[in-house]
Design an enzyme around this catalytic site. Structure first.
Site, PDB file in Angstrom:
ATOM      1  N   GLU A   4      43.870  10.668  46.344  1.00 57.91           N
ATOM      2  CA  GLU A   4      44.314  11.875  45.627  1.00 57.91           C
ATOM      3  C   GLU A   4      44.205  13.087  46.528  1.00 57.91           C
ATOM      4  O   GLU A   4      45.130  13.886  46.644  1.00 57.91           O
ATOM      5  CB  GLU A   4      43.457  12.107  44.375  1.00 57.91           C
ATOM      6  CG  GLU A   4      43.740  11.160  43.236  1.00 57.91           C
ATOM      7  CD  GLU A   4      42.748  11.305  42.091  1.00 57.91           C
ATOM      8  OE1 GLU A   4      41.594  11.720  42.338  1.00 57.91           O
ATOM      9  OE2 GLU A   4      43.129  10.989  40.951  1.00 57.91           O
ATOM     10  N   GLY A  58      45.522  15.123  37.876  1.00 60.62           N
ATOM     11  CA  GLY A  58      44.577  15.494  36.820  1.00 60.62           C
ATOM     12  C   GLY A  58      43.266  15.947  37.430  1.00 60.62           C
ATOM     13  O   GLY A  58      43.149  16.102  38.649  1.00 60.62           O
ATOM     14  N   SER A  63      44.595   9.275  33.169  1.00 62.81           N
ATOM     15  CA  SER A  63      45.308   9.103  31.898  1.00 62.81           C
ATOM     16  C   SER A  63      46.285  10.243  31.625  1.00 62.81           C
ATOM     17  O   SER A  63      47.341  10.035  31.024  1.00 62.81           O
ATOM     18  CB  SER A  63      44.296   8.976  30.755  1.00 62.81           C
ATOM     19  OG  SER A  63      43.509  10.145  30.666  1.00 62.81           O
ATOM     20  N   THR A  64      45.996  11.450  32.072  1.00 66.40           N
ATOM     21  CA  THR A  64      46.944  12.552  31.861  1.00 66.40           C
ATOM     22  C   THR A  64      48.188  12.331  32.716  1.00 66.40           C
ATOM     23  O   THR A  64      49.316  12.467  32.270  1.00 66.40           O
ATOM     24  CB  THR A  64      46.285  13.913  32.203  1.00 66.40           C
ATOM     25  OG1 THR A  64      45.018  13.988  31.554  1.00 66.40           O
ATOM     26  CG2 THR A  64      47.158  15.077  31.781  1.00 66.40           C
ATOM     27  N   LYS A 106      38.685  19.984  29.982  1.00 71.75           N
ATOM     28  CA  LYS A 106      38.329  19.952  31.415  1.00 71.75           C
ATOM     29  C   LYS A 106      37.916  21.322  31.937  1.00 71.75           C
ATOM     30  O   LYS A 106      37.427  21.441  33.057  1.00 71.75           O
ATOM     31  CB  LYS A 106      39.515  19.439  32.234  1.00 71.75           C
ATOM     32  CG  LYS A 106      40.116  18.116  31.753  1.00 71.75           C
ATOM     33  CD  LYS A 106      39.083  17.017  31.727  1.00 71.75           C
ATOM     34  CE  LYS A 106      39.668  15.689  31.327  1.00 71.75           C
ATOM     35  NZ  LYS A 106      40.230  14.932  32.449  1.00 71.75           N
ATOM     36  N   GLY A 165      36.610  10.845  38.747  1.00 76.77           N
ATOM     37  CA  GLY A 165      36.148  10.018  37.611  1.00 76.77           C
ATOM     38  C   GLY A 165      36.853   8.666  37.578  1.00 76.77           C
ATOM     39  O   GLY A 165      36.268   7.658  37.202  1.00 76.77           O
TER      40      GLY A 165
HETATM   41  O1  DER Z   1      39.693  10.729  38.934  1.00 77.04           O
HETATM   42  C1  DER Z   1      40.388  11.759  38.824  1.00 77.04           C
HETATM   43  O2  DER Z   1      40.167  12.802  39.490  1.00 77.04           O
HETATM   44  C2  DER Z   1      41.526  11.712  37.860  1.00 77.04           C
HETATM   45  O3  DER Z   1      42.375  12.779  38.088  1.00 77.04           O
HETATM   46  C3  DER Z   1      40.994  11.666  36.431  1.00 77.04           C
HETATM   47  O4  DER Z   1      39.603  11.792  36.372  1.00 77.04           O
HETATM   48  C4  DER Z   1      41.607  12.731  35.530  1.00 77.04           C
HETATM   49  O5  DER Z   1      41.100  12.504  34.247  1.00 77.04           O
HETATM   50  P1  DER Z   1      42.072  12.066  33.036  1.00 77.04           P
HETATM   51  O6  DER Z   1      42.085  10.577  33.038  1.00 77.04           O
HETATM   52  O7  DER Z   1      41.416  12.684  31.841  1.00 77.04           O
HETATM   53  O8  DER Z   1      43.444  12.631  33.314  1.00 77.04           O
END
Ligand code: DER
Length: 224
Positions: A105, A84, A30-31, A123, A98
């Site tokens: 990634e 993120g 989301s970020t 975070k 997450g």
């Molecule tokens: O899955 C991840 O690693 C993503 O970068 C994500 O978990 C980052 O979290 P966010 O949705 O709060 O940016």
């Protein structure tokens, strides 16, 4: 109600490091989605970059925003990746996954000459591990892989989505493993990575070059 959108603030601060001509690794979450929106606006204004998406969801959104995309058959280097994280410790080691995109990634982030992480203050942790550690595993024999992870001290839970087993962009399963406090992220990552059936872990150790955190409407930038 939070009076600032800290994720949006951090995302837009990171975009100032993107220059025309760059190949940019596009993270997930989301970020990052706020970053994709901003990049789309700058592309409309003439920014010329090529993006490499780190998930199908990022690819879809990048296309919607009109960000030109490329892939590894066309490029051999990524100038800058922006991503993120779920947890960030004081060494700028990350716990990620997450959103279920940790494998792509890590491939994109590892290839980048520079990796910028964007986050809000929620975070930042002193030690990784309050959040369960996502581990991507091959579906075949996942029960055995889960048992081997449990022997390392983690409590593995097969990730589900809408009451079905979650399948990653790569056709694999994800175990969310509760390790409580992860004293040595590097050592844990290496032990997990050696297990038969493990594809990748959500521990991104020693990869972060710059961290942009937004806290109550203010930007803090940490350079590793
Ligand atoms: O899955 C991840 O690693 C993503 O970068 C994500 O978990 C980052 O979290 P966010 O949705 O709060 O940016």
């Amino acid at each position: 109600v939070e009076q600032f959108n800290n994720k949006k603030l951090a995302a837009e601060a990171a975009v100032t490091y993107i220059k025309s001509g760059m190949t940019v690794g596009l993270g997930s979450g989301s970020t990052v989605n706020w970053m994709l929106k901003k990049i789309g606006e700058l592309v409309q204004d003439g920014l010329t970059i090529k993006g490499i998406p780190s998930s199908i969801k990022t690819e879809t959104l990048a296309r919607e925003y009109g960000i030109p995309l490329t892939d590894f058959s066309n490029v051999t280097t990524i100038d800058l990746a922006i991503d993120g994280a779920d947890e960030i410790d004081d060494q700028l080691n990350l716990l990620k996954g997450g959103g279920g995109s940790l494998v792509r990634e890590k491939i994109v982030d590892a290839m980048a000459s520079e990796l910028i992480i964007i986050a809000d203050q929620s975070k930042i942790v002193s030690q990784l591990g309050a959040f369960s550690l996502p581990v991507e595993i091959v579906p075949f024999g996942f029960e055995l892989t889960a048992r081997n992870i449990a022997e390392l001290g983690g409590v593995p839970t097969l990730r589900k989505k809408d009451n079905r087993v979650f399948v990653s962009d790569n056709g694999n399963y994800i175990l969310d493993c509760k390790f409580d406090n992860i004293q040595n992220p590097k050592r844990l990552h290496e032990k997990l990575k050696l297990l038969v059936g493990v594809v990748e872990t959500g521990l991104f150790v020693g990869m972060t070059d710059k961290l942009i955190v937004a806290r109550n409407g203010k930007i803090e930038t940490l350079v590793n």
